[in-house]
Write an enzyme that holds these catalytic residues in place. Structure first.
Site, PDB file in Angstrom:
ATOM      1  N   HIS A 124      -7.762  -5.832  -1.124  1.00 57.45           N
ATOM      2  CA  HIS A 124      -6.577  -5.078  -0.721  1.00 57.45           C
ATOM      3  C   HIS A 124      -5.827  -5.779   0.420  1.00 57.45           C
ATOM      4  O   HIS A 124      -4.602  -5.817   0.427  1.00 57.45           O
ATOM      5  CB  HIS A 124      -7.021  -3.681  -0.285  1.00 57.45           C
ATOM      6  CG  HIS A 124      -5.894  -2.741  -0.046  1.00 57.45           C
ATOM      7  ND1 HIS A 124      -5.115  -2.226  -1.058  1.00 57.45           N
ATOM      8  CD2 HIS A 124      -5.398  -2.207   1.103  1.00 57.45           C
ATOM      9  CE1 HIS A 124      -4.209  -1.424  -0.547  1.00 57.45           C
ATOM     10  NE2 HIS A 124      -4.352  -1.402   0.766  1.00 57.45           N
ATOM     11  N   ASP A 135      -9.455  -5.262  -5.447  1.00 57.27           N
ATOM     12  CA  ASP A 135      -8.968  -4.204  -4.559  1.00 57.27           C
ATOM     13  C   ASP A 135      -9.850  -2.965  -4.708  1.00 57.27           C
ATOM     14  O   ASP A 135      -9.861  -2.333  -5.767  1.00 57.27           O
ATOM     15  CB  ASP A 135      -7.511  -3.872  -4.921  1.00 57.27           C
ATOM     16  CG  ASP A 135      -6.832  -3.028  -3.857  1.00 57.27           C
ATOM     17  OD1 ASP A 135      -7.535  -2.373  -3.081  1.00 57.27           O
ATOM     18  OD2 ASP A 135      -5.586  -3.051  -3.798  1.00 57.27           O
ATOM     19  N   CYS A 174       0.845  -1.207   0.000  1.00 56.05           N
ATOM     20  CA  CYS A 174       0.000   0.000   0.000  1.00 56.05           C
ATOM     21  C   CYS A 174       0.882   1.261   0.000  1.00 56.05           C
ATOM     22  O   CYS A 174       1.764   1.370  -0.844  1.00 56.05           O
ATOM     23  CB  CYS A 174      -0.966  -0.053   1.183  1.00 56.05           C
ATOM     24  SG  CYS A 174      -2.252   1.215   1.101  1.00 56.05           S
TER      25      CYS A 174
END
Lengths: 151, 367
Positions: B341, B312, B155
């Protein structure tokens, strides 16, 4: 849990049927809500909501901040800003220490490399009649001695 | 409505009712323990040692689980986002990426950014990517005695790692693994975050001015609002339906422990994230200035594995895929995995699909 018949209702499994209906409704609701939050209007709404909260809280925060500053000063206590400033200075000191530790490590590594390296070939001393003395350890040069040599 | 095959069997109905009541009894007990916080699980249990600390940051070295001769020569450094805790890499025994990689023979290190205080509100991406991360790398190199290492960022952690790899191409970075990396924000319609943060109503300056660091609760609320029904309703209904299943309850609890352990987003970094990344898309366009020069992803020399998740909803795939053309290295691979995610790296799907793929790619480049 028994299989539901094609029409979606199994009289022998009312709870299973209820769960299926519930999940189907939730799925539909979830799809609708997910689509809604991904719209321009929702984006504006959430932005305006935040803006409104911030606008409302700003004067309150300012008043509380001023009151606390003067109160803490009166009772000889450090304010939040002063503590934060002190903590920031400590962080800077930590950064410097981290750099110094790294430089020290590099120096130690270099010193060890020198110590491990084979000694340079020295000129042979002229032969004498005296018995050969064991090789003396290299004298430790203090900072003062080195200064004297340099002079 | 009823058919002959679906005629009411009162015996079966009564049996089902009894089973349901029995289940309800067990579930209520578990629910009571959950509600009274008497049921908890510990996350991040894999044994580790802190080998470096600076401010709130910590660099952990996980204790190897293989013999020295079986270990990969190139150590692996894990970097998570600035929000939430990095324990997601090591959720619980049997569901831990750290544990998995240790068993594959990697020397695993984890950089924990810590919980920023108000004194850290001025730290931005340059501080994290080019001041703190290199220091952690230096500590890792000192600890391993090796120069080469692999970096895995997830991320925002992947964004930080990308910046680091672009600006420090000669620091010994051999492999760069990016997980759901937000790098390209050109598509303003991709995902709710893009829409929310791009509106003129979102007053990021005032938010940061008032709070210093953006409270984790605000970040968490925003993340949950991406899928409001799933996060606020379905999540708890699924738990209720499975309260009699100890394994599912523990797994839910572990994930919930991680999700609810909120971390504030450092103010300056958050402002930069919204303005320079989301709104102005400076990174991918080579206009992001750090240390007085633009961050050029073309300078990345390390091998790159760019992993995206097909479901995601936080980082849409288009934010990662277009970056493939920008990486300077020729050894690069885009890997699309099933999952969301977080689900990409947590759960049985992750242990069967994602982790082995990452290991296979890294192992070939860690010799």
């Amino acid at each position: 849990m028994s299989q539901n018949p094609p029409d979606g209702f199994d009289p022998n499994d009312p709870l299973g049927t209820w769960r299926s209906i519930r999940d189907a409704n939730l799925d539909a609701w979830a799809r609708g809500m997910t689509a809604m939050v991904n719209t321009e209007s929702f984006a504006k709404a959430i932005g305006m909501q935040l803006d409104t909260i911030l606008a409302a809280s700003a004067p309150i925060q300012k008043a509380v901040h001023q009151y606390m500053e003067s109160y803490l000063a009166q009772v000889n206590m450090p304010s939040r800003n002063e503590v934060v400033s002190l903590a920031a200075r400590l962080t800077n000191i930590e950064l410097r220490l981290d750099d110094m530790q790294s430089q020290l490590d590099e120096l130690l590594t270099a010193v060890r490399a020198i110590q491990l390296a084979p000694p340079p070939v020295a000129e042979l001393p002229a032969p004498t009649d005296a018995p050969a003395a064991p090789p003396a350890a290299a004298p430790r040069r203090t900072r003062k001695a080195r200064t004297a040599d340099q002079q | 409505m009823t058919t002959a095959s679906a005629a009411v069997d009162t015996e079966q109905l009564a049996r089902q009712l009894f089973e349901e009541m029995e289940r309800l009894g067990k579930s209520s007990e578990t629910f009571a323990r959950l509600a009274s916080r008497r049921l908890s699980v510990q996350i991040g249990q894999t044994p580790r040692t802190t080998i470096w600390a600076l401010n709130k940051m910590r660099l952990y070295h996980y204790h190897p689980q293989t013999l020295p001769e079986q270990r990969k020569p190139v150590p692996l450094l894990l970097v998570f986002a600035l929000i939430n805790r990095p324990e997601i890499f090591d959720l619980c025994p049997g569901n831990s990426f750290v544990e998995y990689m240790l068993r594959q023979g990697y020397e695993v290190y984890l950089l924990d950014w810590g919980r920023p205080g108000l004194e850290d509100a001025e730290f931005d991406f340059e501080d994290y990517a080019l001041n703190f991360l290199p220091r952690a790398v230096r500590a890792l190199q000192r600890h391993t005695g090796k120069r080469e290492f692999s970096l895995l960022g997830w991320c925002i952690g992947a964004t930080l790692c990308t910046i680091y790899a672009a600006m420090r191409p000669n620091d010994g970075l051999r492999n760069l693994v990016l997980l759901t990396a937000p790098l390209d924000f050109a598509n303003k319609g991709a995902g709710p975050f893009n829409r929310w943060l791009n509106t003129e109503y979102y007053n990021v300056d005032e938010l940061v001015r008032q709070y210093g660091n953006v409270p984790g609760e605000i970040i968490d609320y925003g993340s949950k609002m991406l899928k409001p029904v799933e996060n606020f309703v379905t999540n708890y209904l699924k738990l209720w339906d499975n309260l009699d299943n100890q394994a599912i309850v523990e797994s839910w609890l572990a994930m919930n422990t991680w999700v609810t352990d909120l971390v504030d987003f450092p103010g300056a970094a958050f402002r930069q994230w919204v303005v320079e990344f989301f709104r102005e898309n400076k990174l991918i366009e080579g206009r992001l200035m750090m240390e007085g020069r633009p961050v050029d992803m073309g300078q990345i020399r390390a091998s790159v594995l760019n992993v995206i998740a097909d479901k995601d909803h936080i980082v849409p795939n288009c934010q990662s895929t277009t970056a493939m053309d920008r990486f300077g290295t020729r050894d690069k691979l885009l890997l699309e995995m099933k999952g969301g995610h977080i689900g990409l790296m947590v759960g049985s799907g992750a242990s069967k699909r994602t982790w082995p793929q990452i290991d296979a790619w890294l192992a070939r480049r860690s010799g």
